[in-house]
Scaffold this active site. Structure first.
Site, mmCIF file in Angstrom:
data_model
loop_
_atom_site.group_PDB
_atom_site.id
_atom_site.type_symbol
_atom_site.label_atom_id
_atom_site.label_comp_id
_atom_site.label_asym_id
_atom_site.label_seq_id
_atom_site.Cartn_x
_atom_site.Cartn_y
_atom_site.Cartn_z
ATOM 1 N N SER A 124 46.315 39.357 29.455
ATOM 2 C CA SER A 124 45.495 40.186 28.548
ATOM 3 C C SER A 124 46.137 41.251 27.981
ATOM 4 O O SER A 124 47.419 41.718 28.280
ATOM 5 C CB SER A 124 44.420 40.969 29.783
ATOM 6 N N TYR A 149 42.308 46.046 37.821
ATOM 7 C CA TYR A 149 42.239 45.022 37.182
ATOM 8 C C TYR A 149 43.375 44.685 36.178
ATOM 9 O O TYR A 149 44.285 43.901 35.989
ATOM 10 C CB TYR A 149 40.951 44.732 36.366
ATOM 11 N N LYS A 153 47.164 42.010 36.204
ATOM 12 C CA LYS A 153 47.580 41.107 35.301
ATOM 13 C C LYS A 153 49.159 41.733 34.881
ATOM 14 O O LYS A 153 50.097 40.739 34.846
ATOM 15 C CB LYS A 153 46.940 41.335 33.950
#
Length: 340
Positions: A124, A149, A153
């Protein structure tokens, strides 16, 4: 045909990638646990492609089951790993849930393949935070994540890079997405958020069809052309095709190193107010929206430099913001008559 494992294959990006892999001549095997998708997507893929994809319902956090599954499928030559929890707000409220799911699933896959496969990782642009220079390139510094979150990543990319350094048979491509939107032109698959959408475009379509109230534009006092936040929106079909290009590059051994990173976007920034305008113009639907305060954690503006993806992957986003909005609207209308 080469067989590709797609984890999270019934999800938003996963389902579109399965279709594009089929179109490119690959055989596909899907795994999913339906924690953020619907079994009905398998039928939708069948309707689009005319083939019933091989599928196994599987929790990738179950190490024994993952090991057994991979051992039973020695024909798999590559993995595209989408399966992960992805709601930023939920990750803030339940960080342990996110760290457990997003890391265990990745580690179990790597162990099952004995760190010897072609592996495309779903990353991302959140790893960049608010970049110092725009458009942001792959060499830009990775900044402290704004959420658990985003941190999963960042850490996953670090893990993969470190494992690649000692595992020459592992070939990894990390794809850093910007903002995927839109739906398949058939309107048979698209974004299927559970509960209130956390992303702008599905909230717009649900508001337009009457499922939600007015849209809130979080901030109109940013240092941007119209004051609203700017993002790099990319059509999900373009994004899916980039995954096919990444697998082809790995399969043909064209990667310069066994760990590569690519931005996936259009290379153009579009503001929230411009998205609203594009939706209204491309669909003829008037939207009800209000201006609210800035939302904590939101970056002001970000869009990607996609020169490297165009040069090395031989891929370029082709679908514009009007196609993004009209396809998302067609999907929302399909869902109204065919609820999942």
């Amino acid at each position: 045909m080469s067989k590709i494992l797609v984890t999270g294959g019934t999800g938003f990006i996963g389902s579109h990638t399965v279709v594009e892999l089929h179109n490119a001549g690959y055989e596909v095997i899907l795994v999913d646990d339906f924690s953020n998708s619907s079994p009905k997507i398998l039928n939708q893929i069948n309707t689009i492609t005319g083939m019933t994809p091989e599928f196994e319902e599987l929790d990738l956090c179950d190490e024994a089951k993952v090991l057994a599954f991979v051992a039973a499928h020695p024909e798999i030559i590559g993995v595209i790993h989408f399966a992960a929890f992805k709601a930023v707000g939920e990750s803030v409220q339940h960080p342990l849930k996110y760290y457990r799911n997003n890391f265990y699933s990745l580690l179990n896959l790597l162990k099952a393949f004995n760190s010897a496969t072609n592996f495309v990782f779903s990353s991302s642009c959140t790893v960049y935070g608010q970049p110092d220079v725009l458009p942001v390139t792959e060499s830009a510094p990775v900044k402290k994540a704004e959420s658990p979150y985003g941190n999963t990543k960042q850490i996953a990319e670090e893990m993969l890079q470190e494992i690649c350094a000692v595992s020459p048979e592992l070939n990894v491509t990390s794809l850093r997405y910007f903002n995927p939107v839109g739906a398949h032109p058939s309107a048979l698959i698209g974004e299927l958020p559970i509960g209130v959408p956390q992303n702008l475009v599905p909230f717009i379509t649900q508001s337009a069809i009457g499922k939600r109230g007015a849209i809130t534009v979080y901030g109109n006092d940013y240092n941007t052309p119209d004051g609203s936040a700017v993002r790099d929106y990319i059509h999900v079909v373009d994004l899916a095709k980039a995954h096919v290009a990444a697998i082809k590059r790995l399969e043909s051994k064209k990667a310069e190193t066994n760990y590569e990173v690519f931005n996936l976007g259009t290379g153009t920034g579009t503001s929230v107010l411009q998205i609203i305008d594009a939706f209204e113009k491309s669909t003829g639907q008037k939207l009800d929206f209000t201006i609210g305060a800035r939302r904590e954690g939101d970056v002001e503006q970000v869009w990607g430099d996609v020169t490297k993806s165009e040069r090395d992957l031989g891929w370029k986003a082709e679908l514009d913001v009007n196609v993004m909005m009209s396809s998302a609207w067609n999907w929302e209308k399909y869902l109204k008559d065919n609820p999942f």
